[in-house]
Write a protein that holds these residues in place. Structure first.
Motif, short mmCIF file in Angstrom:
data_model
loop_
_atom_site.label_atom_id
_atom_site.label_comp_id
_atom_site.label_asym_id
_atom_site.label_seq_id
_atom_site.Cartn_x
_atom_site.Cartn_y
_atom_site.Cartn_z
N THR A 196 0.84 -1.20 0.00
CA THR A 196 0.00 0.00 0.00
C THR A 196 0.88 1.25 0.00
O THR A 196 2.05 1.19 0.38
CB THR A 196 -0.93 0.02 1.22
N GLY B 186 -2.15 2.14 6.66
CA GLY B 186 -2.74 0.91 6.16
C GLY B 186 -1.78 -0.25 6.33
O GLY B 186 -2.17 -1.36 6.72
N THR C 67 -7.83 3.37 -0.65
CA THR C 67 -6.83 2.94 0.32
C THR C 67 -5.47 2.72 -0.33
O THR C 67 -4.53 2.32 0.33
CB THR C 67 -7.26 1.65 1.03
N SER D 160 -4.27 0.42 -2.25
CA SER D 160 -3.83 -0.95 -2.00
C SER D 160 -3.55 -1.65 -3.32
O SER D 160 -4.38 -1.62 -4.23
CB SER D 160 -4.91 -1.72 -1.23
#
Length: 249
Positions: free
Chosen positions: A161, A166, A207, A209
């Motif tokens: 990430t 996170g 996020t 990711s």
């Protein structure tokens, strides 16, 4: 707040509560929470994400279109790689509204815009990987390890990430008994948005990711991130234990 996704942000928490109401079959309560999030939003990022959820609860198609276009307007104001990942979803929803309204020209234009953003992630990092493993700069993190969340599953990708907090959560939830570590990593090959989070609860990949089949090279270690309280971790472990959804491997 800045443009980074923060689960502790009040607006995000209102939206998450609204989603919980949706999941439990209470759409009217969900709508009230989404409206509250919009009314309390101040930053462009907050207004973008709140407007998106207000839009989803509009029964009138013209009102739905208005709110999706409002979400897009605030998203376009931010030169942000995470928000850019939501453009395919935003333009797609707008295109569908125009289609229902029999405006084929604007529908076609927005479908084309949605497709134009369906490309390889442009995120430049820096990138992080959270774990409890004791590793060194120069080591490679590779796929084919056991999943932290499904021990019986061998992962086909290595995950990372661009949000250090996170990665901190991932380190907290990782298997093992070592101390939590966040390594700064560089992808050695192509990578993609993590499909397990992209366009799931939130539009796009807020996020930040990602995952790759190629190894990640450790180039450093982060020492500063938001630590979760024992109570917060207990809630996360409960969520994972109760999650029966399929992992896209």
């Amino acid at each position: 707040m800045d443009n980074q996704f923060d689960p502790n942000n009040k607006i995000i928490q209102l939206l998450l509560r609204g989603m919980g109401m949706e999941d439990s079959g209470n759409p009217e309560e969900a709508r009230l929470l989404f409206d509250e999030a919009w009314n309390e939003a101040t930053a462009d990022f907050e207004k973008f994400i709140a407007a998106y959820y207000v839009a989803r609860h509009q029964r009138n198609i013209s009102e739905r279109l208005k709110w999706f276009e409002t979400a897009l307007r605030f998203a376009l104001k931010m030169n942000d790689v995470a928000v850019k990942s939501a453009f395919p979803s935003l333009y797609l929803n707008i295109a569908k509204c125009y289609e229902v309204l029999s405006d084929s020209e604007k529908a076609k234009k927005n479908y084309e815009l949605s497709n134009s953003y369906q490309d390889t992630p442009s995120d430049q990092g820096p990138f992080y990987h959270g774990t409890k493993a004791d590793l060194q700069v120069g080591d490679l993190l590779t796929a084919k390890e056991e999943s932290n969340y499904r021990p019986e599953l061998k992962m086909n990708h290595i995950y990372f990430t661009a949000l250090v907090n996170g990665a901190g959560l991932a380190a907290s939830l990782a298997k093992g008994y070592g101390r939590e570590r966040i390594y700064i990593v560089e992808p050695t090959g192509e990578f993609e948005n993590d499909p397990n989070v992209t366009d799931k609860k939130f539009p796009g990949n807020l996020t930040r990711s990602y995952r790759s089949q190629a190894p990640l090279k450790i180039v450093g270690e982060a020492t500063e991130w938001l630590r979760r309280t024992p109570e917060e971790l207990r809630v996360w472990h409960e969520k994972l234990a109760n999650n029966t959804g399929e992992i896209i491997n």
